[in-house]
Design an enzyme around this catalytic site. Structure first.
Site, PDB file in Angstrom:
ATOM      1  N   GLU A 126       0.863  -1.176   0.000  1.00 18.37           N
ATOM      2  CA  GLU A 126       0.000   0.000   0.000  1.00 18.37           C
ATOM      3  C   GLU A 126       0.897   1.222   0.000  1.00 18.37           C
ATOM      4  OE1 GLU A 126      -2.956  -0.246  -0.616  1.00 18.37           O
ATOM      5  OE2 GLU A 126      -3.403  -2.329  -0.123  1.00 18.37           O
TER       6      GLU A 126
ATOM      7  N   CYS B 233      -2.275   9.165   2.579  1.00 15.14           N
ATOM      8  CA  CYS B 233      -1.775   8.721   1.274  1.00 15.14           C
ATOM      9  C   CYS B 233      -2.750   8.980   0.151  1.00 15.14           C
ATOM     10  CB  CYS B 233      -1.405   7.242   1.317  1.00 15.14           C
ATOM     11  SG  CYS B 233      -2.819   6.171   1.608  1.00 15.14           S
TER      12      CYS B 233
END
Length: 504
Positions: free
Chosen positions: A252, A286
């Site tokens: 990720e 993010c």
């Protein structure tokens, strides 16, 4: 979600994405080595992995009732200490908004656990599959099995959600798990370790804390699956370490997630919505919108609307407790350098509030006319700097997005079906939201993951269950079958059967 620097791995104080986290760190032995390296600096990690792997061998397929008890125990202990986690994160950040902790950590986590408890028993059931006419009356099914021991590397920006969220998926799938917490959130990490230690046997779930060398050694362990949340640069290092053991990975990562305001979008709504996504956790997310594409000539309107709305969201900004601080002085200084460098190369900075290095409060700064060669436009920003990029046509905007690395998220603001369809079909991103920012990550039926430079694999919900499972295909032959018809010696009957099978 991730941090700009996987702090448990990072080495370079000047560049949050620079340097190899594996310099001087041991790598694991062969696949599933599972035994301590005598005298090694991190032999305790290998011993812990061996302990968990042996426990997995004793109980390789726990019943759903046992898995559900584990999920409920995790939920109960974490939610019983909500205030303690909020206090720990506030101390770790210097100022972490309590409302953000409730919303972005606990609400999202509760949904993940509740969804698994509601559907997990069904996820475990074998799935019937077709065999094709030539194998009838044989039967086929896919049987989900626990992989064994999962490794989870946790960032600092959402330290509870990004530790417990993947852990929920691993436990629902019946695995053991080792979790490496971040050293940039020491109080939160210590609290999580203590509570997990009170709730689970160490051969079931174990939390590991430590510095960069511990993080590097952890990532090199021969897990049955490793989920890493961090930067693209360090993702390369993690994947190289995992490759030595053929450990499957879910990465990720992040990158520069674009936002596109369509020509006929509800402009004020789009700015307001994007600002919420950019200011959550002070942009240390993010999937925060990294830059925004606006129709040429609307740049000033974007700035003014954002300025007005920011003042409404965070009145009396210098004393407002709803805005989160930048995690460390080093990260604050990095953001300041990005802004200064962009300005030195001709960009204009439009601050929506004040900056204070002592408290690390960094109000959003909209940046116009930034050079494409500046670090601001090349690196993931991971903070409240916000480039605005004008475009002339939708083709130009799509070309701008598609000539860059594939992002973790893409945000489109448009109401006309043609624009929505074009952007959906003509871009590739880890996830996408239309007329919203960030919210796709909490849609319980959607997987979360990146593509290309923004990551690989996905988790959340059923997709997380599958990530931490081996979906084993099983074919069962019928007592009555035609297998002999295609066995040697290959004579006339064989030729007739093959001719029939190959008939177009």
């Amino acid at each position: 979600m991730k941090h700009d620097l996987p702090d448990s791995l990072a080495r370079n104080a000047d560049d949050p994405n620079a340097g190899s986290p594996y310099a001087g760190s041991p790598t694991a032995g062969g696949p599933h080595a599972g035994s301590p390296h005598a005298g090694g600096p991190h032999s305790d990690l290998h011993a812990l992995l061996a302990l968990q792997r042996e426990a997995y061998r004793r109980e390789p397929y726990p019943a759903w009732e046992a898995r559900a008890r584990n999920l409920k125990a995790l939920r109960d202990v974490l939610f019983a200490h909500r205030d303690a986690f909020a206090e720990a994160m506030n101390a770790d950040f210097g100022q972490r908004a309590q409302g953000e902790v409730a919303l972005a950590e606990f609400v999202a986590l509760k949904q993940e656990i509740d969804h698994a408890l509601k559907h997990g028993a069904r996820w475990m059931k074998p799935q019937r599959r077709a065999v094709g006419k030539w194998l009838l009356p044989g039967r086929a099914q896919v049987v989900p099995q626990p992989l064994g021991v999962a490794g989870i590397v946790v960032p600092w920006n959402y330290p509870l959600l990004l530790a417990a969220g993947p852990l929920v998926c691993a436990l629902a799938a019946g695995n053991r798990a080792m979790v490496k917490m971040s050293e940039l959130t020491p109080r939160t990490s210590a609290l999580f370790e203590a509570l997990i230690g009170q709730t689970f046997a160490r051969d079931h779930v174990a939390v590991v804390n430590g510095d960069a060398s511990v993080g590097a050694a952890f990532s090199a362990l021969p897990f049955d699956h490793l989920l890493f949340t961090g930067s693209t640069r360090v993702g390369h290092e993690v994947m190289r370490a995992a490759a030595a053991n053929l450990t499957p990975v879910t990465l990720e990562l992040g990158g520069k997630s674009p936002a596109l305001i369509g020509e006929h979008a509800r402009f004020d709504y789009a700015v307001d919505s994007l600002l919420l996504g950019k200011t959550l956790n002070a942009g240390q997310t993010c999937i925060a919108p990294d830059y925004v594409l606006v129709p040429r000539g609307r740049e000033a309107a974007f700035i003014e609307r954002a300025r007005t709305r920011f003042a409404q969201l965070y009145p009396d900004f210098e004393r407002n407790r709803d805005y989160t601080s930048i995690i460390s002085a080093r990260h604050f200084e990095r953001l300041q350098r990005l802004a200064d460098e962009a300005q030195a190369h001709g960009a204009q900075l439009h601050a929506l509030g004040t900056h204070d290095a002592a408290t690390r409060r960094f109000a959003p700064v909209i940046v116009t006319n930034a050079s494409e060669n500046s670090a601001l436009m090349q690196e993931e920003i991971f903070g409240p700097l916000w480039p605005v990029v004008p475009y002339d046509t939708l083709d130009d905007a799509l070309r701008y997005v598609n000539t860059r690395a594939r992002p973790l998220a893409l945000y489109l603001y448009a109401d006309d079906a043609r624009t929505v369809e074009r952007v959906t079909r003509e871009t590739v991103a880890g996830g996408m939201s239309v007329n919203e920012t960030l919210m796709h990550i909490v849609a319980e039926g959607l997987p979360f993951g990146g593509v290309g430079a923004s990551g690989m694999g996905a988790y959340h919900g059923y997709d997380g269950f599958c990530t931490f499972s081996k979906l084993k295909p099983v074919f069962t032959q019928s007592r009555v079958n035609g297998r002999k018809l295609i066995a040697p010696p290959y004579g006339r009957w064989f030729e007739l059967v093959i001719k029939l099978m190959l008939k177009l």
